[in-house]
Scaffold this active site. Structure first.
Site, PDB file in Angstrom:
ATOM      1  N   GLU A 117     -15.793  12.035  12.813  1.00  0.00           N
ATOM      2  CA  GLU A 117     -16.971  13.221  12.298  1.00  0.00           C
ATOM      3  C   GLU A 117     -17.068  13.007  10.964  1.00  0.00           C
ATOM      4  O   GLU A 117     -15.561  12.556   9.956  1.00  0.00           O
ATOM      5  CB  GLU A 117     -16.514  14.392  11.929  1.00  0.00           C
ATOM      6  CG  GLU A 117     -17.202  14.949  14.075  1.00  0.00           C
ATOM      7  CD  GLU A 117     -17.042  16.812  14.399  1.00  0.00           C
ATOM      8  OE1 GLU A 117     -16.672  17.435  13.054  1.00  0.00           O
ATOM      9  OE2 GLU A 117     -16.107  17.469  14.835  1.00  0.00           O
ATOM     10  N   ASN A 173     -10.157  19.299  19.945  1.00  0.00           N
ATOM     11  CA  ASN A 173     -11.844  19.554  18.526  1.00  0.00           C
ATOM     12  C   ASN A 173     -10.774  20.176  17.810  1.00  0.00           C
ATOM     13  O   ASN A 173     -11.440  21.545  17.927  1.00  0.00           O
ATOM     14  CB  ASN A 173     -13.436  19.566  19.064  1.00  0.00           C
ATOM     15  CG  ASN A 173     -14.086  19.576  17.319  1.00  0.00           C
ATOM     16  OD1 ASN A 173     -14.131  18.360  17.112  1.00  0.00           O
ATOM     17  ND2 ASN A 173     -14.616  20.773  16.909  1.00  0.00           N
ATOM     18  N   GLU A 174     -10.616  19.719  16.334  1.00  0.00           N
ATOM     19  CA  GLU A 174     -10.408  20.187  14.701  1.00  0.00           C
ATOM     20  C   GLU A 174      -9.504  22.059  15.790  1.00  0.00           C
ATOM     21  O   GLU A 174     -10.209  23.031  14.871  1.00  0.00           O
ATOM     22  CB  GLU A 174     -12.135  21.290  14.752  1.00  0.00           C
ATOM     23  CG  GLU A 174     -12.209  20.152  14.134  1.00  0.00           C
ATOM     24  CD  GLU A 174     -13.842  20.369  13.059  1.00  0.00           C
ATOM     25  OE1 GLU A 174     -13.890  21.500  12.852  1.00  0.00           O
ATOM     26  OE2 GLU A 174     -14.711  19.116  12.963  1.00  0.00           O
ATOM     27  N   GLU A 222     -23.276  16.453  19.998  1.00  0.00           N
ATOM     28  CA  GLU A 222     -23.452  17.452  20.226  1.00  0.00           C
ATOM     29  C   GLU A 222     -23.875  18.625  20.472  1.00  0.00           C
ATOM     30  O   GLU A 222     -25.458  18.098  20.202  1.00  0.00           O
ATOM     31  CB  GLU A 222     -21.927  17.969  18.909  1.00  0.00           C
ATOM     32  CG  GLU A 222     -21.405  19.435  19.416  1.00  0.00           C
ATOM     33  CD  GLU A 222     -21.045  19.733  17.786  1.00  0.00           C
ATOM     34  OE1 GLU A 222     -20.324  21.058  18.029  1.00  0.00           O
ATOM     35  OE2 GLU A 222     -20.942  19.316  17.251  1.00  0.00           O
ATOM     36  N   GLN A 253     -24.368  13.766  13.055  1.00  0.00           N
ATOM     37  CA  GLN A 253     -24.739  13.459  14.514  1.00  0.00           C
ATOM     38  C   GLN A 253     -26.199  12.886  14.411  1.00  0.00           C
ATOM     39  O   GLN A 253     -25.876  11.979  13.486  1.00  0.00           O
ATOM     40  CB  GLN A 253     -25.174  14.747  14.832  1.00  0.00           C
ATOM     41  CG  GLN A 253     -24.062  16.013  15.380  1.00  0.00           C
ATOM     42  CD  GLN A 253     -23.776  16.951  15.820  1.00  0.00           C
ATOM     43  OE1 GLN A 253     -24.985  16.914  16.423  1.00  0.00           O
ATOM     44  NE2 GLN A 253     -23.620  17.646  15.904  1.00  0.00           N
ATOM     45  N   ASN A 302     -17.389  21.682  18.258  1.00  0.00           N
ATOM     46  CA  ASN A 302     -16.860  23.082  18.136  1.00  0.00           C
ATOM     47  C   ASN A 302     -17.600  23.529  19.672  1.00  0.00           C
ATOM     48  O   ASN A 302     -16.560  24.139  20.416  1.00  0.00           O
ATOM     49  CB  ASN A 302     -17.706  23.937  16.830  1.00  0.00           C
ATOM     50  CG  ASN A 302     -16.864  23.578  15.869  1.00  0.00           C
ATOM     51  OD1 ASN A 302     -15.932  22.582  15.200  1.00  0.00           O
ATOM     52  ND2 ASN A 302     -17.333  24.678  14.483  1.00  0.00           N
ATOM     53  N   TYR A 310     -17.131  15.868   5.573  1.00  0.00           N
ATOM     54  CA  TYR A 310     -18.230  15.782   5.093  1.00  0.00           C
ATOM     55  C   TYR A 310     -18.386  15.448   3.629  1.00  0.00           C
ATOM     56  O   TYR A 310     -17.408  16.913   2.994  1.00  0.00           O
ATOM     57  CB  TYR A 310     -18.683  17.452   5.922  1.00  0.00           C
ATOM     58  CG  TYR A 310     -18.944  16.753   6.835  1.00  0.00           C
ATOM     59  CD1 TYR A 310     -19.842  16.606   7.966  1.00  0.00           C
ATOM     60  CD2 TYR A 310     -18.135  17.863   8.566  1.00  0.00           C
ATOM     61  CE1 TYR A 310     -20.018  15.650   9.349  1.00  0.00           C
ATOM     62  CE2 TYR A 310     -18.126  17.390   9.017  1.00  0.00           C
ATOM     63  CZ  TYR A 310     -19.119  16.760  10.057  1.00  0.00           C
ATOM     64  OH  TYR A 310     -19.383  16.750  11.562  1.00  0.00           O
TER      65      TYR A 310
END
Length: 502
Positions: A292, A172-173, A27, A350, A72, A244
């Site tokens: 992720e 994304n999200e 990213e 990442q 993001n 996460y």
């Protein structure tokens, strides 16, 4: 000391190992791109500005697929800014990470880097501030051979052959209030379905990923997946999941059991997807892209905040991972493999510098973080079929997850080569576990390698000055006893055993 038993038989399988489970994520965040994979002028950089030392570590890590460009970042990204002559590309502000984006690195650079890194690209598109038209424009630019305005523009930009990107993430999200263009499940579901249908008119063979929840703790979790999939079920192939984990205070036992939460997350998404399929009387099965996941000390980043000033590629979330973090990452990989029948894509977030397995310094060296090692070992040796093994082990009490099995394990069996790989984690932060694995179904197997990731100092880290402080070591006590593998697992450790059948 605890005692535990594993029963492993080649007759009981889950699914083939999907190589895409060993994916990663790049990213435009912090120094992942600029100063990470891309640093013109670095002593190891090639003519395209790609760091050779980082490329070598990416190949060693065993990454198979890389999701790009966010995250993001993608929800405010204009893909057109990152193509064409670099000198003509506009500089923009990226509000997601409060940084200045030069656009010196974009789609075509990423695709060139992917070929050199020998990874499959997974492309995310902006359904936050943009929508259907921009998505199909990007698809045409990237994948159409030539003869149209957009495909000819790519050729003029020096890329004659189409990129042929097969997997696309529809945003994304979008469930997250922090996301640019955040939408309700109904708003997003309708947009994702419209976009997916349009993309399939260009190419019905694409693999499309709908946005699932940003985490299992999201207040809309479950209902989000149900609503989104009711709109998109017939036109997407996968739904995403993000998670996460981090150590909270001194609660090491709960941290070591983080994979219990991941396992439940996966099971609940599967149940929701299958429920929607049943409601729609569909024989189709939606799989999961866990695109992720990692250990991320997010609260530390949030406490520090984003940069006050708009700067280029600041240092963001450059977590120095500990031996304890490596054990947890190894246990999360075990969970992903255990669900090989439904989790067919996974991307550790990442790749470089930002919450990463690889770190590097400007004009300086690159090195492996502690979490590099369980990933690389699993990616290299998990081959063939994932086996459905059975555990008979005591439980450990944790404040977050209740009573959990003290061990977790997965095995893979490659009948073509006769290679059996057993991965096992000891979640107990204080006690050893004497484990015996019954392998009678494999015949007279021999122990080829026994490797341990862990450390007496759970908080030891690899640094630029001491890059090999935390590395895999030979297992202190592992041997075959007839058809039984016996080993003693140190507290808070991840182990890999490789065995060879005749």
């Amino acid at each position: 000391m605890h005692n535990g038993t594993l029963s492993i038989d080649p007759a009981f399988t889950v699914a083939p190992v999907n190589r895409r489970v060993f994916g990663s994520f790049v990213e435009h965040m912090g120094r992942c791109v600029y100063g990470g994979i891309y640093e013109p002028g670095h002593p190891t950089a090639d003519d395209s500005g790609f760091r050779g030392d980082v490329l070598a570590l990416v190949r060693e890590l065993g990454v198979t697929a890389v999701r790009y460009p966010g995250g993001n970042f993608v929800s405010g990204y204009r893909w057109e800014d990152g193509v064409g002559p670099v000198g003509d590309r506009p500089t923009r502000l990226d509000p997601a990470w409060r940084t200045v984006e030069t656009n010196a690195f974009g789609l075509n650079e990423f695709m060139e880097w992917s070929r050199k890194a020998e990874v499959e690209p997974i492309m995310a598109m902006n359904l936050g501030t943009r929508g259907l038209q921009e998505a199909v424009d990007l698809l045409e630019y990237a994948n159409h051979p030539e003869g149209t305005a957009l495909s000819d523009a790519r050729v003029e930009h020096g890329v004659k052959e189409p990129h042929g990107i097969r997997m696309w993430c529809l945003g994304n999200e979008m469930d997250g209030p922090w996301q640019l263009g955040h939408k309700t499940a109904t708003e997003y579901g309708r947009l994702a379905a419209e976009t997916a249908r349009a993309m399939r008119q260009f190419d019905p063979g694409l693999e499309l990923v709908a946005c699932g929840s940003s985490g299992r703790s999201m207040p809309t979790f479950g209902s989000w997946e149900a609503t989104v999939l009711e709109h998109t079920y017939d036109v997407v192939d996968l739904v995403s999941a993000h998670a996460y984990y981090q150590l909270d205070g001194e609660d090491v036992a709960s941290f070591l059991a983080s994979s219990v939460d991941m396992d439940l997350f996966i099971r609940e998404v599967i149940a929701t997807a299958d429920h929607v399929g049943a409601k729609l009387s569909s024989a189709k099965r939606i799989n999961i892209a866990f695109d992720e996941w990692n250990v991320w000390y997010l609260r530390e980043m949030q406490a520090g905040g984003l940069p006050d000033d708009w700067t280029e590629a600041p240092r963001l979330s450059e977590d120095a991972y500990t031996a304890l973090d490596a054990v947890v990452v190894g246990s999360l990989l075990i969970t992903l493999l255990k669900h090989a029948d439904r989790v067919t894509v996974a991307c550790q977030a990442q790749l470089v510098n930002t919450i990463s397995a690889i770190r590097c310094e400007p004009d300086g060296p690159a090195w492996r973080q502690s979490i590099f090692h369980p990933f690389a070992l699993t990616a290299r040796h998990a081959q063939g079929e994932v086996l459905d093994l059975r555990l008979d082990v005591p439980t450990l009490s944790t404040s977050k997850h209740g009573d959990v099995p003290v061990l977790d394990s997965v095995a893979t069996w490659d009948a073509a080569t006769g290679r059996l790989a057993v991965f096992v984690v000891n979640r107990d932060p204080a006690e050893e576990v004497a484990v015996s694995a019954q392998l009678r179904g494999f015949g007279e197997v021999g122990l080829v390698e026994a490797t341990l990731v862990g450390d007496d100092d759970l908080f030891a880290v690899n640094t630029v000055d001491e890059p090999d402080r935390v590395v895999p070591t030979a297992h202190p006590a592992a041997a075959m006893d007839g058809t039984i593998l016996r080993a003693t697992l140190p507290p808070a450790s991840w182990s890999m055993f490789l065995l060879q059948a005749p």
